[in-house]
Design an enzyme around this catalytic site. Structure first.
Site, PDB file in Angstrom:
ATOM      1  N   HIS A  84       1.296   3.769   1.860  1.00 48.32           N
ATOM      2  CA  HIS A  84       1.907   4.683   3.394  1.00 48.32           C
ATOM      3  C   HIS A  84       3.681   4.490   3.224  1.00 48.32           C
ATOM      4  CE1 HIS A  84      -1.368   4.012   6.111  1.00 48.32           C
ATOM      5  NE2 HIS A  84      -1.392   5.052   5.452  1.00 48.32           N
ATOM      6  N   GLU A 124       2.085  -8.522   9.683  1.00 50.46           N
ATOM      7  CA  GLU A 124       2.226  -7.327  10.823  1.00 50.46           C
ATOM      8  C   GLU A 124       2.026  -7.685  12.016  1.00 50.46           C
ATOM      9  OE1 GLU A 124       0.274  -4.369  11.607  1.00 50.46           O
ATOM     10  OE2 GLU A 124      -1.670  -4.457  10.559  1.00 50.46           O
ATOM     11  N   ASP A 128       6.121   4.336   4.992  1.00 49.79           N
ATOM     12  CA  ASP A 128       6.983   3.236   5.479  1.00 49.79           C
ATOM     13  C   ASP A 128       6.695   1.732   4.683  1.00 49.79           C
ATOM     14  OD1 ASP A 128       4.525   2.687   6.555  1.00 49.79           O
ATOM     15  OD2 ASP A 128       5.037   1.870   8.229  1.00 49.79           O
ATOM     16  N   HIS A 129       6.125   1.857   3.640  1.00 51.40           N
ATOM     17  CA  HIS A 129       6.121   0.675   2.794  1.00 51.40           C
ATOM     18  C   HIS A 129       6.448   0.876   1.106  1.00 51.40           C
ATOM     19  CE1 HIS A 129       4.022  -2.005   5.503  1.00 51.40           C
ATOM     20  NE2 HIS A 129       3.483  -0.951   6.001  1.00 51.40           N
ATOM     21  N   HIS A 140      -7.270  -1.654   5.872  1.00 44.97           N
ATOM     22  CA  HIS A 140      -6.261  -0.671   6.335  1.00 44.97           C
ATOM     23  C   HIS A 140      -6.309   0.511   5.581  1.00 44.97           C
ATOM     24  CE1 HIS A 140      -2.555   0.400   8.038  1.00 44.97           C
ATOM     25  NE2 HIS A 140      -1.896   0.686   6.965  1.00 44.97           N
ATOM     26  N   HIS A 193       6.856  -6.033  11.556  1.00 39.11           N
ATOM     27  CA  HIS A 193       6.074  -4.691  11.746  1.00 39.11           C
ATOM     28  C   HIS A 193       5.534  -4.691  13.158  1.00 39.11           C
ATOM     29  CE1 HIS A 193       3.305  -1.386  10.901  1.00 39.11           C
ATOM     30  NE2 HIS A 193       4.093  -1.051   9.813  1.00 39.11           N
ATOM     31  N   ASP A 233       0.036  -4.508   5.966  1.00 41.93           N
ATOM     32  CA  ASP A 233      -0.976  -3.849   7.005  1.00 41.93           C
ATOM     33  C   ASP A 233      -2.002  -4.336   6.633  1.00 41.93           C
ATOM     34  OD1 ASP A 233       1.475  -2.951   8.108  1.00 41.93           O
ATOM     35  OD2 ASP A 233       1.135  -0.855   7.720  1.00 41.93           O
ATOM     36  N   HIS A 245       0.715  -1.021   0.113  1.00 39.30           N
ATOM     37  CA  HIS A 245       0.052  -0.031  -0.044  1.00 39.30           C
ATOM     38  C   HIS A 245       0.726   1.318  -0.027  1.00 39.30           C
ATOM     39  CE1 HIS A 245       0.617  -0.699   4.389  1.00 39.30           C
ATOM     40  NE2 HIS A 245       0.526   0.465   4.632  1.00 39.30           N
TER      41      HIS A 245
END
Lengths: 805, 498
Positions: free
Chosen positions: B69, B202, B71-72, B156, B415, B177, B67
């Site tokens: 975000h 996660e 941090d991904h 998410h 995670h 996530d 996705h």
């Protein structure tokens, strides 16, 4: 190793078809079971699915007494709960539910409970499946379980393992590899369902919750918190189901409403959807509000409902009236606060075109008929104001009271307008209290009985005896109206109405023998109708009857028979019409038994039906009364059964069809009814003061007996029973005792022969009467009572012990 | 034969998710995130561990991003444009649409506001996105002859997906996530029951057990309603995507039902643009939104109007959504400065605030409090503070439920925070009997994999094994029994009625 299967897809389709229609072929169930079980291991998922469906079908049409066989099928289904295919898992859930039911049914007591919990937890473990349809099926299955431990139910609302369920495990599977099922698998199951993304699942969860709240009060009180949140749901069906569930909880007396809940709940009164508002009002009338603040919130919300949705007016008035009736003590204080609004303004104009004012008037006039026996605190001029709005009000209260009665009631209440306000508020006006029951009882009736209904109501207040009798008669007349409700399956309302009538009637106390008889008859009759209603609704929902209802049905029918017999023999002075009426209900009960209870004795029941129906025919001929459709149908049917060679068994569905033509006739009490009753007592005897006896020798017990309305021809017996033995009968020859037929009071020392070899025992004693009727032969030389007995008093317990030296 | 899992990021921490899985010589990189807490080399995964030579295109088969975000996905432009990876990249359609927005926004914040050295340029972001192949839910993509991947819905955020990857007989799932309970605008994670060797999940809330979402919604609505009924102003600082839509949908529904007339404002900028994407990507939202779509788009909020700076001090109650979420600066801080000193107002805080932000300081503060924004500014906070507990991550029960449903042979936790992961790992092993690992960054876990060997059976054996041969597993000690060759003639317990 992956299996290589030689069947091609064509063959598979054929096999599926074959298995789908498995019940149509005449295959021995034992063989069928084996075949189906075999196919549950088939490599093709479609075959596994239909094999499981076949097992489900089979479970409903065979009787298996071998528990290990049921267990085998059950655990086979459990294994398939972890299949890779959604459709197989779905069918497996059904199979687990059905075979689990058989498993529970074939166990007793503790192990029955244990198995029931096992099945419940196993199904709970499936509610987090990713397939939506499966979740719906799983919740539907959970709702079918009737017996679950409270611990487990509470666990379904709590995410963390509760101490009570933490260590518990059951036989079952948690995953394909884990062969034990911890009780914590049930954790949060219902909340997950209620939070689900799909409204189908939320609705199913809500419905099952409804069923299970009946099992445990504590569970219900926990569940209500989340149910109130469900009223916030965006789907109308879910909100409706949530309201229904709350309504059900209120009726079954498991609902405790807090003020915090009320905010959410009353919000539904302003919902956009008509059906939600209507359901919310319907629920509100059955809720008991604990304090004034809550009651005020409810009234405010109803007023807002009226303001935003004027089209609800008629229904709202009814709800306000009913709510006022059940919360009489709060209404007074509310009316006092808003009294200014009701008074005419300075210009002498009444603000009656305002819906709110009319609603407040409706609230005010509900006080005198309140169930809570409180002194009326509503200023009488309010009733005069209400008269002005009679048409509008009576449109709303149409279901409870008709316009004429309402007018009579209002003008009666306003008659006290000479009394000053201050006196009213002091609460010293008992006169109003007397009439309220009349008004209540004078509920909506047929046009024919209207004319003479209102007159006895107001004119004969002075004569208590007449009043009681007329009240009872009115009630009895009304009951035939109730039948329509029963036929529609609205048992909740019916029970409420019958209960309120019963309460009203039992408030009368009277010494006059006629009144006692009429009252007793009316109460008995109400009870019979209630039982009949319960049976009827069970049969209406007959889809599940075979599994759940049998035992209950049998008990209910048993009770009805007993009551009817009592009514037939313990009342004298019944007219032919009344007897006819009772006989018709008896016939109904026999037909019900014959057509729905597989355990009943066919021959005997059929014979009984024939006897009663010929008696009915005779009575009708004598009195020149037309036979009812039900009886006509039944007689035709009896002829057919007699002529056909198939026997009764084949004709049961015909019997069931004849039930459709039954409708309750109006019962009109004409003669003076006397109730045969007895009182039985032993002076100074209780657990601490037992009578002395010497074991093995007969003992004399002095009874004080009072008999009412029993002529000396009646054959009475004292029945004396020690636990677990057959009763001993002592004949009471009424010729030997003094007193008149109306009341006969005497002391009688009865011998009891079979004293057991113990130091202490208690004896259960009762007075019973032989039920003599034309169709029972009497043999003079027979010892003890031959015909059926009808008990005339409550069983008493006599305590005896050997004297301590 | 084994599955090698090299955890380059999000091992025993939250941030820079990146796991490289090797199955039968196929190397798949799941997620390519950056760590927001570091500014040095630690912000990116240590890519050198994949290939010493730096020839990433040949050593990796593909990259899969779950996705949008940061941090991904934050390290993706760096990896492709700076490190030179040139192979296939897969992500879902919404992720592909929204990722450039997020990356560009981040780049702006870093370069324009903080004046840092640029990691990648706008052109590089666009260049990187060109290499991306978009996939749809449940669409099986044949990456090469042996490798298949498939995306499943994860909840998410918009477009979040779990990925299933299969090489030969070996199959794994990387969850990214996910959320197991649906909220107002997104559905719950949805996946088939698959035969899996490994699940990499996660574990952000590895030990949290969250209460019913209805209670959370009720609390929030009650606080907001109370505030506006008293004439106060409500400030809801949120991130542009996700929470903003969720809370707004909740409020919009409530406003509708309760007939409230108080205005709800959206501060212009990302949020409005994000709403547009939601409106277009209806297929990726919750069932309810999809159901109502025929009559109206649930993201056409009825009671929402856009905000103007002049309205900050306008009289009367209102509700305002403003970015960024943790009041770390920007518009939400500006409004906060104005509204915080008044008792009637309300500020909601997201469930998690990074240390150092105003939001974090407010979480621990008791009103009235003094808060120093910088050396010169001090704010007297007297307003009400309501902490939100909405979260798009699943809790411990959800993780366990998913693992139970999938029943894989092995589980790897990423995670999450180290001690909490250890607790969850213990639980998975004891309750489910599934072997579980929680590797740290740059560690490799090696897992034995399934391998089917084809065997040929004789026709006679097939015949006999296809015919019903009943044998129940003995479940309850001695109670179960064997029913081979069951027959009514020998079993009088079986009776029929029809």
């Amino acid at each position: 190793m992956e299996t290589i299967c030689t069947t091609d897809s064509n063959d598979m389709d054929e096999m599926r078809l074959l298995l789908r229609n498995v019940s149509k072929f005449c295959v021995r169930p034992s063989l069928l079971l084996t075949v189906l079980l075999g196919f549950t291991k088939d490599p093709y998922p479609n075959i596994r699915e239909v094999a499981l469906d076949g097992l489900v079908e089979l479970s409903s049409c065979i009787v298996v007494e071998d528990q290990s066989l049921i267990e085998g099928c059950y655990f086979r289904a459990v294994e398939l709960l972890f299949d890779c295919e959604d459709s197989v898992r779905r069918s497996a859930v059904c199979a687990v539910s059905e075979w689990g039911r058989l498993l529970v049914a074939c166990n007793q007591d503790q192990s029955k409970k244990e198995w029931s919990d096992t099945v419940f937890v196993q199904l709970c473990s499936m509610v987090r499946d990713m397939d939506m349809k499966l979740r719906v099926v799983a919740f539907d299955a959970l709702g079918k379980i009737r017996m679950v431990s409270e611990d487990i139910l509470l666990q379904t609302l709590c995410k963390k393992a509760l101490p009570a369920t933490k260590e518990k495990t059951y036989c079952g599977q948690l995953t394909a590899k884990l062969l034990t099922l911890p009780a914590s698998a049930a954790a949060f199951a219902f909340v997950h369902g209620l939070e689900d993304e799909f409204h189908e699942v939320r609705r199913s969860a809500c419905r099952s919750l409804c069923m299970l709240t009946a099992v445990s009060a504590e569970f219900a009180s926990e569940a209500v918190n989340i149910l109130m949140d469900m009223l916030n749901d965006d789907s109308v069906v879910v909100r409706l189901q949530a309201l229904e569930t709350i309504h059900f909880m209120a009726i079954s007396d498991h609902l405790k409403v807090e003020e915090a809940h009320l905010h959410m709940f009353l919000g539904t009164l302003l919902d956009r959807s008509d059906s939600i508002r209507s359901a919310a009002r319907n629920t509100l009338q059955s809720i008991k509000l604990r304090n004034l603040a809550m009651f005020r919130l409810a009234i405010d919300a109803l007023m807002k409902n009226l303001e935003f949705y004027p089209q609800d007016e008629a229904d709202l008035f009814l709800v306000i009236f009913k709510l006022g009736r059940t919360h009489g003590k709060f209404v007074g204080s509310i009316i006092r606060e808003v009294f200014q609004e009701l008074e005419p303004s300075f210009e002498g104009k009444l603000a009656f075109d305002n819906a709110r004012t009319v609603a407040l008037l409706v609230l005010a006039i509900s006080v005198p008929v309140s169930f809570e026996r409180r002194i009326c605190t509503v200023p009488p001029q309010t009733f005069s104001y209400a008269v002005i709005q009679l048409g509008r009000i009576s449109r709303g209260l149409f279901d409870v009271v008709n316009q004429d009665t309402l007018l009579a009631y209002l003008s009666h209440c306003s008659r006290f307008s000479l009394v000053s306000d201050s006196e009213f508020f002091k609460g010293e006006e008992p006169a109003l209290q007397l009439e309220k029951s009349d008004v209540l009882l004078c509920q909506k009736s047929n046009d024919t009985s209207e004319a003479h209904l209102t007159s006895p109501l107001l004119d004969s207040l002075a004569n208590l005896h007449d009043r009681v009798t007329s009240c009872a008669k009115i009630v009895l007349r009304k009951i035939s109206d109730i039948w329509r409700l029963i036929d529609l399956g609205c048992m909740g309302e019916v029970i409420q109405t019958l209960r309120s009538w019963k309460e009203e009637l039992s408030k009368f106390t009277s010494d006059s023998p006629q009144t006692v008889g009429v009252l007793a008859f009316a109460l008995q009759y109400i009870h019979v109708i209630k039982l009949l209603g319960k049976v009827w609704t069970r049969i209406l929902s007959s889809r599940n009857l075979r599994y759940h209802g049998m035992g209950v049905l049998e008990v209910l029918l048993g009770k009805i028979d007993k009551r009817l017999q009592d009514m037939r023999y313990r009342f004298i002075g019944l007219s032919r019409e009344e007897e006819l009426h009772l006989l018709e209900i008896m016939l109904l009960s026999c037909v019900l038994r014959l057509s729905y209870l597989e355990t009943c004795n066919l021959e005997a029941s059929l014979k009984k039906i024939c006897t009663i129906s010929s008696r009915v025919e005779n009575l009708c001929k004598e009195e020149a009364i037309e036979l009812s459709n039900f009886i006509l149908d039944l007689q035709k049917l009896l002829c057919e059964i007699g002529n056909s060679s198939d026997g009764v068994f084949e004709n049961i569905y015909l019997l069931q069809k004849s039930l459709k033509s039954f409708s309750l006739r109006q019962i009109v009490l004409s003669g003076e009814i006397k109730h045969l009753e007895a009182e039985l007592n032993v002076l100074d005897n209780d657990f601490q003061n037992p009578l002395p006896f010497i074991s093995g020798l007969p003992v004399g017990i002095p009874f004080e007996i009072t008999l009412y309305n029993l002529t000396s021809e009646k054959r009475l017996w004292l029945t004396m029973t020690v636990d677990g033995t057959s009763p001993q009968f002592v004949f009471l020859d009424l010729h030997e005792f003094e007193g008149c037929d109306e009341i006969r009071k005497f002391t009688f020392v009865a011998p009891f022969y079979g004293t057991p070899r113990v130091t202490y025992f208690s004896l259960k004693v009762c007075i019973a009467m032989e039920c003599l009727s034309e169709d029972v032969q009497l043999f003079k030389d027979y010892e003890g009572p031959k015909p059926e007995l009808s008990f005339l008093c409550k069983e008493i317990e006599v305590h005896l012990s050997t004297p301590v030296k | 034969m084994a599955i090698e899992c090299l955890v380059l990021g999000a091992g025993q921490e939250v941030g820079k998710s990146c796991v490289v899985v090797t199955i039968n010589d196929k190397k798949i990189m799941f997620d390519c995130g950056m760590h927001m807490g570091y500014l040095d080399h630690r912000r990116y995964p240590d890519f050198s561990l994949i290939s010493k030579s730096g020839d990433f295109t040949n050593s990796l088969t593909c990259i899969v991003v779950t996705h949008f975000h940061l941090d991904h996905i934050g390290a993706l432009p760096y990896f492709t444009e700076v490190c030179g990876y040139n192979g296939p990249i897969y992500m879902t359609y919404p992720t592909k649409a929204l990722a450039p927005l997020m990356l560009e926004d981040y780049r702006k914040v870093m370069v324009d506001r903080r004046g840092e050295e640029e990691q990648f340029s706008s052109e590089q972001i666009l260049e990187c996105m060109k290499k991306v192949t978009a996939v749809d839910l449940k669409q099986t993509v044949q990456v090469d002859k042996d490798l298949q991947i498939r995306a499943y819905y994860a909840g998410h955020v918009l477009g979040a997906a779990m990925f299933y990857a299969r090489v030969g007989d070996v199959a794994i799932v990387y969850t990214g996530d996910y959320n197991m309970t649906p909220d107002r605008h997104l559905g719950a994670a949805q996946i088939d029951r698959l035969q899996l060797d490994l699940v990499i999940t996660e574990s952000t809330y590895a030990t949290t057990y969250r209460d019913s979402k209805y209670a959370r919604e009720r609390e929030f609505l009650k606080a907001v309603h109370k505030c506006v009924a008293g004439g106060g102003k409500v400030l809801i600082p949120t991130f542009a995507l996700g929470r903003a839509q969720e809370l707004c949908m909740l409020l919009d529904d409530y406003w509708e039902r309760m007939n409230l007339k108080v205005p709800i404002y959206f501060s212009a900028g990302l949020t409005v643009q994000a709403n547009m994407y939601y409106k277009m990507l209806i297929n990726w939202t919750s069932q309810k939104v999809k159901d109502t779509y025929a009559t109206r788009n649930a993201f056409d909020f009825k009671h929402v109007c856009s905000f103007d700076r002049s309205l900050i001090n306008a009289p009367g109650p209102c509700v305002l959504f403003a970015t960024p979420g943790m009041i770390s600066g920007g518009f939400s801080l500006e409004v906060f400065k104005q509204w915080a000193p008044y008792e009637g107002n309300l500020v909601t805080l997201p469930g998690y605030c990074v240390a150092g932000t105003v939001g974090h300081r407010l979480m621990s503060a008791k009103t009235p409090a003094q808060i120093n924004i910088d050396q010169d500014t001090q704010i007297d906070v007297r307003c009400q503070i309501h902490q939100l507990s909405f979260s798009p991550h699943t809790d411990a029960k959800g993780i366990l439920d998913l693992v139970k449903f999938l029943s894989p042979k092995h589980v790897i936790l990423v995670h999450g925070e180290k001690p909490k992961m250890a607790t969850l790992k213990e639980k998975i092993q004891s309750q489910m009997g599934i072997q579980c690992f929680d590797p740290a960054n740059n560690e490799t876990v090696s897992i034995p994999s399934t391998h089917y060997v084809k065997a040929v059976a004789s026709d006679a054996l097939l015949q006999s094994s296809l015919s019903p041969n009943l044998k129940f597993i003995r479940k309850c000690s001695e109670r179960g029994s064997d029913f081979g060759g069951l027959d009514a003639r020998t079993k009088p317990g079986l009776k029929v009625f029809r």
